[in-house]
Design a protein around this motif. Structure first.
Motif, PDB file in Angstrom:
ATOM      1  N   VAL A  88       0.836  -1.201   0.000  1.00 41.14           N
ATOM      2  CA  VAL A  88       0.000   0.000   0.000  1.00 41.14           C
ATOM      3  C   VAL A  88       0.873   1.254   0.000  1.00 41.14           C
ATOM      4  CG1 VAL A  88      -1.708   1.327   1.297  1.00 41.14           C
ATOM      5  CG2 VAL A  88      -1.949  -1.150   1.093  1.00 41.14           C
ATOM      6  N   VAL A  89       1.905   1.272   0.828  1.00 36.68           N
ATOM      7  CA  VAL A  89       2.816   2.423   0.863  1.00 36.68           C
ATOM      8  C   VAL A  89       3.472   2.624  -0.499  1.00 36.68           C
ATOM      9  CG1 VAL A  89       5.018   3.242   1.793  1.00 36.68           C
ATOM     10  CG2 VAL A  89       3.250   2.394   3.341  1.00 36.68           C
ATOM     11  N   ALA A  90       3.878   1.533  -1.149  1.00 36.64           N
ATOM     12  CA  ALA A  90       4.502   1.640  -2.470  1.00 36.64           C
ATOM     13  C   ALA A  90       3.516   2.212  -3.488  1.00 36.64           C
ATOM     14  CB  ALA A  90       4.995   0.263  -2.928  1.00 36.64           C
ATOM     15  N   ALA A  91       2.249   1.800  -3.410  1.00 29.95           N
ATOM     16  CA  ALA A  91       1.237   2.318  -4.331  1.00 29.95           C
ATOM     17  C   ALA A  91       1.003   3.803  -4.095  1.00 29.95           C
ATOM     18  CB  ALA A  91      -0.067   1.540  -4.170  1.00 29.95           C
ATOM     19  N   VAL A  92       0.932   4.219  -2.824  1.00 25.77           N
ATOM     20  CA  VAL A  92       0.739   5.634  -2.512  1.00 25.77           C
ATOM     21  C   VAL A  92       1.955   6.438  -2.970  1.00 25.77           C
ATOM     22  CG1 VAL A  92       0.465   7.305  -0.631  1.00 25.77           C
ATOM     23  CG2 VAL A  92      -0.854   5.174  -0.618  1.00 25.77           C
ATOM     24  N   ASP A  93       3.147   5.893  -2.810  1.00 30.53           N
ATOM     25  CA  ASP A  93       4.350   6.581  -3.288  1.00 30.53           C
ATOM     26  C   ASP A  93       4.275   6.855  -4.791  1.00 30.53           C
ATOM     27  OD1 ASP A  93       5.599   6.771  -0.845  1.00 30.53           O
ATOM     28  OD2 ASP A  93       6.842   4.986  -1.106  1.00 30.53           O
ATOM     29  N   ARG A  94       3.700   5.916  -5.541  1.00 33.28           N
ATOM     30  CA  ARG A  94       3.600   6.077  -6.995  1.00 33.28           C
ATOM     31  C   ARG A  94       2.525   7.090  -7.389  1.00 33.28           C
ATOM     32  NH1 ARG A  94       4.151   0.405  -6.719  1.00 33.28           N
ATOM     33  NH2 ARG A  94       1.904   0.101  -6.942  1.00 33.28           N
ATOM     34  N   LEU A  95       1.444   7.130  -6.617  1.00 38.93           N
ATOM     35  CA  LEU A  95       0.269   7.898  -7.023  1.00 38.93           C
ATOM     36  C   LEU A  95       0.157   9.281  -6.391  1.00 38.93           C
ATOM     37  CD1 LEU A  95      -2.338   4.984  -6.765  1.00 38.93           C
ATOM     38  CD2 LEU A  95      -1.387   5.953  -8.878  1.00 38.93           C
ATOM     39  N   ALA A  96       0.674   9.431  -5.198  1.00 45.08           N
ATOM     40  CA  ALA A  96       0.395  10.646  -4.413  1.00 45.08           C
ATOM     41  C   ALA A  96       1.484  11.696  -4.553  1.00 45.08           C
ATOM     42  CB  ALA A  96       0.234  10.277  -2.939  1.00 45.08           C
ATOM     43  N   PRO A  97       1.143  12.964  -4.312  1.00 44.06           N
ATOM     44  CA  PRO A  97       2.165  13.993  -4.175  1.00 44.06           C
ATOM     45  C   PRO A  97       3.081  13.631  -3.007  1.00 44.06           C
ATOM     46  CG  PRO A  97      -0.032  14.962  -4.317  1.00 44.06           C
ATOM     47  CD  PRO A  97      -0.223  13.494  -4.132  1.00 44.06           C
ATOM     48  N   PRO A  98       4.333  14.045  -3.048  1.00 46.05           N
ATOM     49  CA  PRO A  98       5.282  13.634  -2.005  1.00 46.05           C
ATOM     50  C   PRO A  98       4.837  13.948  -0.582  1.00 46.05           C
ATOM     51  CG  PRO A  98       6.456  14.600  -3.853  1.00 46.05           C
ATOM     52  CD  PRO A  98       4.997  14.812  -4.127  1.00 46.05           C
ATOM     53  N   HIS A  99       4.178  15.098  -0.355  1.00 44.59           N
ATOM     54  CA  HIS A  99       3.790  15.427   1.020  1.00 44.59           C
ATOM     55  C   HIS A  99       2.706  14.482   1.525  1.00 44.59           C
ATOM     56  CE1 HIS A  99       0.900  17.764  -1.403  1.00 44.59           C
ATOM     57  NE2 HIS A  99       0.074  17.670  -0.369  1.00 44.59           N
ATOM     58  N   VAL A 100       1.810  14.043   0.636  1.00 45.61           N
ATOM     59  CA  VAL A 100       0.786  13.079   1.038  1.00 45.61           C
ATOM     60  C   VAL A 100       1.415  11.718   1.305  1.00 45.61           C
ATOM     61  CG1 VAL A 100      -1.303  11.852   0.329  1.00 45.61           C
ATOM     62  CG2 VAL A 100      -1.051  14.283  -0.194  1.00 45.61           C
ATOM     63  N   ALA A 101       2.317  11.302   0.429  1.00 46.43           N
ATOM     64  CA  ALA A 101       2.980  10.011   0.610  1.00 46.43           C
ATOM     65  C   ALA A 101       3.768   9.979   1.915  1.00 46.43           C
ATOM     66  CB  ALA A 101       3.902   9.725  -0.577  1.00 46.43           C
ATOM     67  N   ALA A 102       4.415  11.087   2.251  1.00 41.62           N
ATOM     68  CA  ALA A 102       5.179  11.160   3.498  1.00 41.62           C
ATOM     69  C   ALA A 102       4.252  11.042   4.702  1.00 41.62           C
ATOM     70  CB  ALA A 102       5.961  12.470   3.560  1.00 41.62           C
ATOM     71  N   ALA A 103       3.149  11.781   4.673  1.00 41.42           N
ATOM     72  CA  ALA A 103       2.198  11.733   5.779  1.00 41.42           C
ATOM     73  C   ALA A 103       1.569  10.344   5.899  1.00 41.42           C
ATOM     74  CB  ALA A 103       1.107  12.789   5.578  1.00 41.42           C
ATOM     75  N   PHE A 104       1.278   9.731   4.777  1.00 44.22           N
ATOM     76  CA  PHE A 104       0.662   8.398   4.775  1.00 44.22           C
ATOM     77  C   PHE A 104       1.586   7.384   5.434  1.00 44.22           C
ATOM     78  CE2 PHE A 104      -0.610   4.318   3.132  1.00 44.22           C
ATOM     79  CZ  PHE A 104      -1.992   4.391   3.041  1.00 44.22           C
ATOM     80  N   ARG A 105       2.849   7.399   5.046  1.00 43.65           N
ATOM     81  CA  ARG A 105       3.811   6.445   5.601  1.00 43.65           C
ATOM     82  C   ARG A 105       3.960   6.617   7.113  1.00 43.65           C
ATOM     83  NH1 ARG A 105       8.628   3.736   3.412  1.00 43.65           N
ATOM     84  NH2 ARG A 105       8.105   4.666   1.393  1.00 43.65           N
ATOM     85  N   LEU A 106       4.090   7.859   7.557  1.00 42.27           N
ATOM     86  CA  LEU A 106       4.242   8.121   8.983  1.00 42.27           C
ATOM     87  C   LEU A 106       2.997   7.722   9.764  1.00 42.27           C
ATOM     88  CD1 LEU A 106       6.105  11.553   8.944  1.00 42.27           C
ATOM     89  CD2 LEU A 106       6.988   9.389   9.840  1.00 42.27           C
ATOM     90  N   SER A 107       1.831   7.993   9.193  1.00 40.61           N
ATOM     91  CA  SER A 107       0.580   7.670   9.883  1.00 40.61           C
ATOM     92  C   SER A 107       0.405   6.165  10.022  1.00 40.61           C
ATOM     93  CB  SER A 107      -0.606   8.270   9.118  1.00 40.61           C
ATOM     94  OG  SER A 107      -0.535   9.676   9.099  1.00 40.61           O
TER      95      SER A 107
END
Length: 248
Positions: free
Chosen positions: A45-64
């Motif tokens: 899921v984190v890898a998919a968000v990294d591909r699809l999301a803007p970097p600030h969203v991907a960073a927040a997603f991973r930390l959350s």
């Protein structure tokens, strides 16, 4: 005869099952299971968000997902909260939708989270990315009061001097979680809300054998009942108890 006495007389004579004036417990509401991301899919899921999301969203997603911090808390994280030598991240504030700062987070208590090696290494890399971009744009390097979750763009000044609005994170996830679910191959992910990342972290930790008390202390619950209320394991705990029994 008063109305209350009449109701009592009706109950005693079998005409009423219960007096309408009696205090009763509210009806029990059936529990609706919260949707969570399975621990074995965290990486995908984190890898998919990294591909699809803007970097600030991907960073927040991973930390959350890694720490269970709330939406406003992840927006409130600053570089001064990160102790790289001890791999400790301090959750010290929460950002409201008005962008006002609530010190101590939602619970009003500062707490500390030790990051695993992989997440700590990623955070170090994220800091390097932002520092490199600052150097490229001729901007000062990041300071202790600058937010960890910030925009990254080559089209203008990096907006890291102020915290972003937490709702931006939920807005992106709500619009794109179905696509993430398709990429990962688990339709249930499309039903997970952003706050479900917190539920997912709690579920993963307890299923891994961490005490609910310890989990609650790290994610900011004042009572273990709250932690257990976040977690529904479909009988996994009962199965572990059964398997551990000497009688089988």
């Amino acid at each position: 005869m008063t109305m209350v006495a009449m109701f009592g007389w009706g109950v005693r004579h079998g005409l009423l099952a219960q007096a309408p004036t009696d205090r009763v417990d509210p009806p029990r509401v059936e529990f609706t299971p919260r949707q969570v991301i399975s621990a074995d899919l965290f990486g995908d899921v984190v890898a998919a968000v990294d591909r699809l999301a803007p970097p600030h969203v991907a960073a927040a997603f991973r930390l959350s997902l890694a720490t269970g911090v709330r939406q406003g808390e992840v927006a409130g994280l600053q570089w001064g909260d990160w102790d790289a030598k001890r791999s400790v991240l301090t959750v010290a504030r929460s950002i409201l939708e008005s962008r006002k700062v609530r010190e101590g987070g939602k619970s009003g208590r500062i707490r500390h989270v030790i990051l695993g090696d992989a997440t700590a290494a990623w955070l170090t890399g994220w800091r390097a990315t932002l520092d490199d971009l600052a150097d490229e744009l001729g901007l000062p390097p990041l300071g202790a009061g600058d937010p960890i979750v910030t925009w990254v763009t080559h089209r203008g000044t990096v907006a890291w001097r102020g915290h972003l609005r937490p709702g931006l994170l939920g807005d992106w996830w709500r619009a794109n979680r179905a696509q993430v679910a398709d990429e990962v191959g688990d339709p249930a992910i499309a039903e997970v809300k952003w706050h479900g990342l917190r539920h997912s972290a709690v579920t993963a930790l307890i299923e891994a054998g961490v005490s609910p008390t310890d989990v609650g202390a790290v994610i900011g619950h004042s009572a273990v009942a709250t932690t257990l209320g976040y977690w529904r394991d479909g009988g996994a705990a009962a199965r572990r108890v059964a398997d551990a029994s000497p009688l089988g």
